[in-house]
Design an enzyme around this catalytic site. Structure first.
Site, PDB file in Angstrom:
ATOM      1  N   GLY A  41       0.799  -1.236   0.000  1.00 24.51           N
ATOM      2  CA  GLY A  41       0.000   0.000   0.000  1.00 24.51           C
ATOM      3  C   GLY A  41       0.821   1.270   0.000  1.00 24.51           C
ATOM      4  O   GLY A  41       0.302   2.348  -0.288  1.00 24.51           O
ATOM      5  N   GLY A 182       3.146  25.489   6.028  1.00 19.29           N
ATOM      6  CA  GLY A 182       1.749  25.797   5.676  1.00 19.29           C
ATOM      7  C   GLY A 182       1.346  25.161   4.367  1.00 19.29           C
ATOM      8  O   GLY A 182       0.537  25.709   3.624  1.00 19.29           O
ATOM      9  N   GLY A 183       1.893  23.980   4.071  1.00 20.51           N
ATOM     10  CA  GLY A 183       1.442  23.199   2.911  1.00 20.51           C
ATOM     11  C   GLY A 183       0.307  22.298   3.348  1.00 20.51           C
ATOM     12  O   GLY A 183      -0.148  22.350   4.496  1.00 20.51           O
ATOM     13  N   ILE A 185       0.052  19.108   4.073  1.00 22.56           N
ATOM     14  CA  ILE A 185       0.245  18.129   5.153  1.00 22.56           C
ATOM     15  C   ILE A 185       0.215  18.846   6.516  1.00 22.56           C
ATOM     16  O   ILE A 185      -0.437  18.390   7.459  1.00 22.56           O
ATOM     17  CB  ILE A 185       1.544  17.322   4.941  1.00 22.56           C
ATOM     18  N   GLY A 271       8.121  19.452   3.459  1.00 23.86           N
ATOM     19  CA  GLY A 271       8.286  18.937   2.098  1.00 23.86           C
ATOM     20  C   GLY A 271       8.681  17.482   2.085  1.00 23.86           C
ATOM     21  O   GLY A 271       8.887  16.868   3.135  1.00 23.86           O
ATOM     22  N   HIS A 444     -30.992  19.423  -7.093  1.00 24.37           N
ATOM     23  CA  HIS A 444     -31.219  20.433  -6.050  1.00 24.37           C
ATOM     24  C   HIS A 444     -31.732  19.756  -4.790  1.00 24.37           C
ATOM     25  O   HIS A 444     -32.553  18.844  -4.885  1.00 24.37           O
ATOM     26  CB  HIS A 444     -32.243  21.448  -6.548  1.00 24.37           C
TER      27      HIS A 444
HETATM   28  C1  LIG Z   1       0.550  12.667   5.570  1.00 21.21           C
HETATM   29  C2  LIG Z   1       0.335  12.484   4.084  1.00 21.21           C
HETATM   30  C3  LIG Z   1      -0.917  12.643   3.549  1.00 21.21           C
HETATM   31  C4  LIG Z   1      -1.120  12.461   2.188  1.00 21.21           C
HETATM   32  N1  LIG Z   1      -2.373  12.639   1.699  1.00 21.21           N
HETATM   33  C5  LIG Z   1      -2.593  12.477   0.377  1.00 21.21           C
HETATM   34  C6  LIG Z   1      -3.900  12.602  -0.153  1.00 21.21           C
HETATM   35  O1  LIG Z   1      -4.869  12.854   0.577  1.00 21.21           O
HETATM   36  N2  LIG Z   1      -4.078  12.422  -1.469  1.00 21.21           N
HETATM   37  C7  LIG Z   1      -3.028  12.139  -2.314  1.00 21.21           C
HETATM   38  O2  LIG Z   1      -3.238  11.992  -3.514  1.00 21.21           O
HETATM   39  N3  LIG Z   1      -1.788  12.013  -1.833  1.00 21.21           N
HETATM   40  C8  LIG Z   1      -1.541  12.164  -0.517  1.00 21.21           C
HETATM   41  N4  LIG Z   1      -0.282  11.996  -0.025  1.00 21.21           N
HETATM   42  C9  LIG Z   1       0.794  11.690  -0.977  1.00 21.21           C
HETATM   43  C10 LIG Z   1       0.772  10.210  -1.362  1.00 21.21           C
HETATM   44  O3  LIG Z   1       0.939   9.439  -0.205  1.00 21.21           O
HETATM   45  C11 LIG Z   1       1.860   9.911  -2.367  1.00 21.21           C
HETATM   46  O4  LIG Z   1       1.753  10.772  -3.470  1.00 21.21           O
HETATM   47  C12 LIG Z   1       1.752   8.478  -2.851  1.00 21.21           C
HETATM   48  O5  LIG Z   1       1.865   7.577  -1.786  1.00 21.21           O
HETATM   49  C13 LIG Z   1       2.853   8.184  -3.879  1.00 21.21           C
HETATM   50  O6  LIG Z   1       2.705   6.886  -4.324  1.00 21.21           O
HETATM   51  P1  LIG Z   1       3.918   6.074  -4.937  1.00 21.21           P
HETATM   52  O7  LIG Z   1       3.301   4.837  -5.509  1.00 21.21           O
HETATM   53  O8  LIG Z   1       4.727   6.927  -5.820  1.00 21.21           O
HETATM   54  O9  LIG Z   1       4.872   5.679  -3.736  1.00 21.21           O
HETATM   55  P2  LIG Z   1       4.711   5.377  -2.156  1.00 21.21           P
HETATM   56  O10 LIG Z   1       3.301   5.351  -1.753  1.00 21.21           O
HETATM   57  O11 LIG Z   1       5.622   6.347  -1.528  1.00 21.21           O
HETATM   58  O12 LIG Z   1       5.262   3.932  -2.050  1.00 21.21           O
HETATM   59  C14 LIG Z   1       6.579   3.610  -2.321  1.00 21.21           C
HETATM   60  C15 LIG Z   1       6.873   2.230  -1.792  1.00 21.21           C
HETATM   61  O13 LIG Z   1       8.160   1.841  -2.264  1.00 21.21           O
HETATM   62  C16 LIG Z   1       8.806   1.073  -1.278  1.00 21.21           C
HETATM   63  N5  LIG Z   1      10.248   1.132  -1.569  1.00 21.21           N
HETATM   64  C17 LIG Z   1      11.025   2.237  -1.677  1.00 21.21           C
HETATM   65  N6  LIG Z   1      12.281   1.881  -2.020  1.00 21.21           N
HETATM   66  C18 LIG Z   1      12.281   0.518  -2.123  1.00 21.21           C
HETATM   67  C19 LIG Z   1      13.278  -0.441  -2.455  1.00 21.21           C
HETATM   68  N7  LIG Z   1      14.521  -0.068  -2.785  1.00 21.21           N
HETATM   69  N8  LIG Z   1      12.955  -1.741  -2.447  1.00 21.21           N
HETATM   70  C20 LIG Z   1      11.691  -2.150  -2.132  1.00 21.21           C
HETATM   71  N9  LIG Z   1      10.708  -1.271  -1.812  1.00 21.21           N
HETATM   72  C21 LIG Z   1      10.996   0.038  -1.828  1.00 21.21           C
HETATM   73  C22 LIG Z   1       8.402   1.752   0.025  1.00 21.21           C
HETATM   74  O14 LIG Z   1       8.502   0.847   1.097  1.00 21.21           O
HETATM   75  C23 LIG Z   1       6.958   2.155  -0.277  1.00 21.21           C
HETATM   76  O15 LIG Z   1       6.065   1.172   0.185  1.00 21.21           O
HETATM   77  C24 LIG Z   1      -0.040  12.125   1.335  1.00 21.21           C
HETATM   78  C25 LIG Z   1       1.229  11.944   1.877  1.00 21.21           C
HETATM   79  C26 LIG Z   1       1.421  12.115   3.235  1.00 21.21           C
HETATM   80  C27 LIG Z   1       2.794  11.905   3.793  1.00 21.21           C
END
Ligand SMILES: Cc1cc2nc3c(=O)[nH]c(=O)nc-3n(C[C@H](O)[C@H](O)[C@H](O)COP(=O)(O)OP(=O)(O)OC[C@H]3O[C@@H](n4cnc5c(N)ncnc54)[C@H](O)[C@@H]3O)c2cc1C
Length: 470
Positions: A41, A182-183, A185, A271, A444
C-alpha cells in the site's frame, strides 16, 4: 521462464506500484511486486492519505458536534479514547485495505516479494532482507515513492519533534503543538491535532499558506483556521530547535522580530524528497534531476530502455492518483499498447475543513503567463445547500478561456470540495465550455449546483445572484 525471471518487476507497492503491477498482470505479463515493507500500500495507505483522512474524519466529528448547537443540539465535551482511535485506524482501516491489496495481487497471480530491491544492472535486481537473491526482468518500473524531508537546522534527536509519519501515530495530544509548514500536510495534521485538543501554532516561511493555490480559495480556510488555531504566523522562519526538559524551545524570526517559544511537540511538515538514492541507478543510464526525481518521458520511460518510473519518485505533483494513472500508462506501454501520460487536469485536494480542491489552470497561473481568461465565481453564501449545512464559507470558480468560455480550470473551497472537483476534471479533460456545465441539470439542493451557477455567470446572471447592470 524460471522462477526468477519476470516480464515486469515493479519496485514499490504504493498506489503507483500496485496499480502498475495489476495492470501488467491483467495484460498477460508475468509480474513481480516488490516492497521492503511487510504490508502493501505504500506511503499513501500506511502513513499518508488513508490514516490522515481517517483522523480528519474523527476531527470533523468533533467539530461538527461542537457546531451542532446552531441547530439547537447540544453534545457534551467529547471523551477521547486515543488507544481505540489508533486501533481503528490500524486494524479496521489500514489493515482492511492492505489485506484487500494483497488479495487483489494474489487473485491476479502477481508475485509479491517483501524485500529491498537494488538494481545490479539494466535487467537484474538484487533483493535483500527477508529474501536475498537476484531476479531478472525484461522491464522494471521504479515506484519507490518519497519520504519526509527535514532540513538539517530542524533535525534534532528528540521524539517530541515529529514528521508526518510519527504525527499520524498519535503518540499523545500535546497541549502546545507547533506545526512548521503551511502546505497541505501541515494544515491537515494541524486540523486533526487542534480538534483533538491541542493548542496549535502554525508557522510558514512564505507570505501565504498553500503557495500555488489561488488566494481567494485559501481565504475561507485561513479565516476559519485563524479562529481555531492559537496563531498562524506567515513570513516566519524557524531558526533553531532545542530540546529542553519543559519542551522544545523554538527560535523564530518573523514580523514580530526574534522570539523563542516552548512547545510540547513540533511537527515538521516542510516537504518531501523522492526515494531515488541507494537504488543502484548508477549501474544504469537512468537520469536524475537536480531535485532527485527520476527523469521520464511522456510514456514514463527513463533514459534506460528497460526501466520506467512512476509516482512520487518520477516528479511533481506528489499525489497518489497521479501515481496510479502513471502506473497504468507504464504497464500498458510495456505491454505494447498505445498509451501516454497526457492529461489536462490533475486534481489536488486539501482535506481540511473547509476543503480546497482545484484542477487545471489556476487564475494566478493564467495571470502570470498573460493568458486571457475570464473567471466565473459563485459564492456559497448564495447556495441553498450550503445554507442548510450552516456552511456558507465557500466559493466555486471556473477559469474560462475569455473568448469561447472553454473551461480551463476549476477551483472550489468548501465542505466536500474534494468530491465536487471531479466534475471539474471531467469538464477540463472533455474540453467542455461554460454552456455545457450551465446546461447540464444539477440536482437540487446540492453543492454541485455551485458549479452550474458559476458557469451560468459566463453568459449572464446565475439564478441565485443578481447584480444590477449600470
Ligand atoms: C501525511 C500524508 C498525507 C497524504 N495525503 C494524500 C492525499 O490525501 N491524497 C493524495 O493523492 N496524496 C496524498 N499523499 C501523498 C501520497 O501518499 C503519495 O503521493 C503516494 O503515496 C505516492 O505513491 P507512490 O506509488 O509513488 O509511492 P509510495 O506510496 O511512496 O510507495 C513507495 C513504496 O516503495 C517502497 N520502496 C522504496 N524503495 C524501495 C526499495 N529499494 N525496495 C523495495 N521497496 C521500496 C516503500 O517501502 C513504499 O512502500 C499524502 C502523503 C502524506 C505523507
Amino acid at each position: 521462464m524460471t522462477d526468477t525471471q519476470y516480464d515486469v518487476a515493479v519496485i514499490g507497492a504504493g498506489p503507483g506500484g500496485y496499480a502498475a503491477a495489476f495492470q501488467a498482470a491483467d495484460l498477460g505479463l508475468r509480474t513481480a511486486l516488490i516492497d521492503q515493507d511487510p504490508q502493501l500500500g505504500g506511503v499513501c495507505l500506511l502513513r499518508g492519505c488513508i490514516p490522515s483522512k481517517a483522523l480528519l474524519h474523527a476531527a470533523r466529528l468533533i467539530t461538527d458536534a461542537e457546531e451542532a448547537q446552531v441547530f439547537g443540539i447540544q453534545f457534551g465535551k467529547p471523551q477521547l479514547d486515543l488507544a481505540a482511535l489508533r486501533q481503528r485506524i490500524k486494524t479496521a482501516i489500514i489493515g482492511k485495505l492492505t489485506k484487500g491489496v494483497q488479495t487483489l495481487a494474489s487473485s491476479r497471480k502477481v508475485d509479491v516479494i517483501h524485500a529491498r530491491a537494488t538494481l545490479k544492472n539494466a535487467t537484474t535486481l538484487t533483493l535483500s532482507g527477508s529474501e536475498s537473491r537476484e531476479l531478472s526482468f525484461a522491464h522494471a518500473i521504479l515506484a519507490t515513492g518519497s519520504r519526509p524531508s527535514i532540513p538539517a537546522s530542524l533535525k534534532i534527536d528528540d521524539p517530541r519533534v515529529m514528521d508526518s509519519t510519527s504525527a499520524l501515530e498519535l503518540p499523545d495530544i500535546p497541549t502546545r503543538l507547533l506545526v512548521i509548514g503551511g502546505g497541505y500536510i501541515g494544515l491537515e495534521l494541524g486540523t486533526v491535532y487542534q480538534a483533538l485538543g491541542s493548542e496549535v501554532t502554525l508557522v510558514e516561511a512564505l507570505p501565504r499558506l498553500l503557495t500555488g493555490v489561488d488566494s481567494d480559495l485559501v481565504r475561507p480556510l485561513q479565516q476559519r483556521m485563524q479562529r481555531r488555531f492559537k496563531a498562524i504566523r506567515l513570513d516566519t522562519k524557524v531558526e533553531k530547535l532545542e530540546a529542553r526538559k519543559d519542551g522544545i524551545a523554538v527560535s523564530l524570526t518573523g514580523q514580530a522580530g526574534n522570539t523563542t517559544e516552548v512547545f510540547d511537540r513540533v511537527l515538521v511538515a516542510v516537504g518531501r524528497r523522492p526515494n531515488s538514492e541507494q537504488l543502484g541507478l548508477e549501474q544504469t543510464k537512468v537520469a536524475i534531476s537536480p531535485q532527485g526525481f527520476v527523469q521520464v518521458d511522456h510514456q514514463r520511460r527513463t533514459a534506460e530502455p528497460t526501466i520506467f518510473a512512476i509516482g512520487d519518485v518520477a516528479g511533481e505533483p506528489m499525489l497518489a492518483h497521479k501515481a496510479t494513472h502513471e502506473g497504468l500508462i507504464a504497464a500498458r506501454v510495456i505491454a505494447g499498447r498505445q498509451a501516454a501520460f497526457d492529461v489536462a487536469a490533475i486534481p489536488a485536494v486539501v482535506f481540511t475543513d473547509p476543503e480546497i480542491a482545484w484542477c487545471g489552470l489556476t487564475e494566478e497561473a493564467a495571470k502570470a503567463s498573460g493568458q486571457a481568461v475570464t473567471v466565473a465565481r459563485f459564492p456559497w453564501a448564495a447556495s441553498g445547500r450550503a445554507t442548510t449545512l450552516g456552511r456558507n464559507d465557500g466559493v466555486t470558480k471556473l477559469v474560462l478561456d475569455a473568448e469561447y468560455g472553454r473551461i480551463l480550470g476549476v477551483g472550489i473551497c468548501g465542505v466536500g470540495a474534494g468530491e465536487l472537483i471531479s466534475e471539474g476534471v471531467l469538464a477540463v479533460e472533455m474540453g467542455a465550455v461554460a454552456e455545457d456545465m450551465a446546461g447540464s441539470i444539477h440536482p437540487h439542493p446540492t453543492l454541485s449546483e455551485t458549479l452550474m451557477e458559476a458557469a451560468e455567470s459566463f453568459h449572464g446572471q446565475p439564478t441565485h445572484i443578481y447584480t444590477s447592470k449600470r
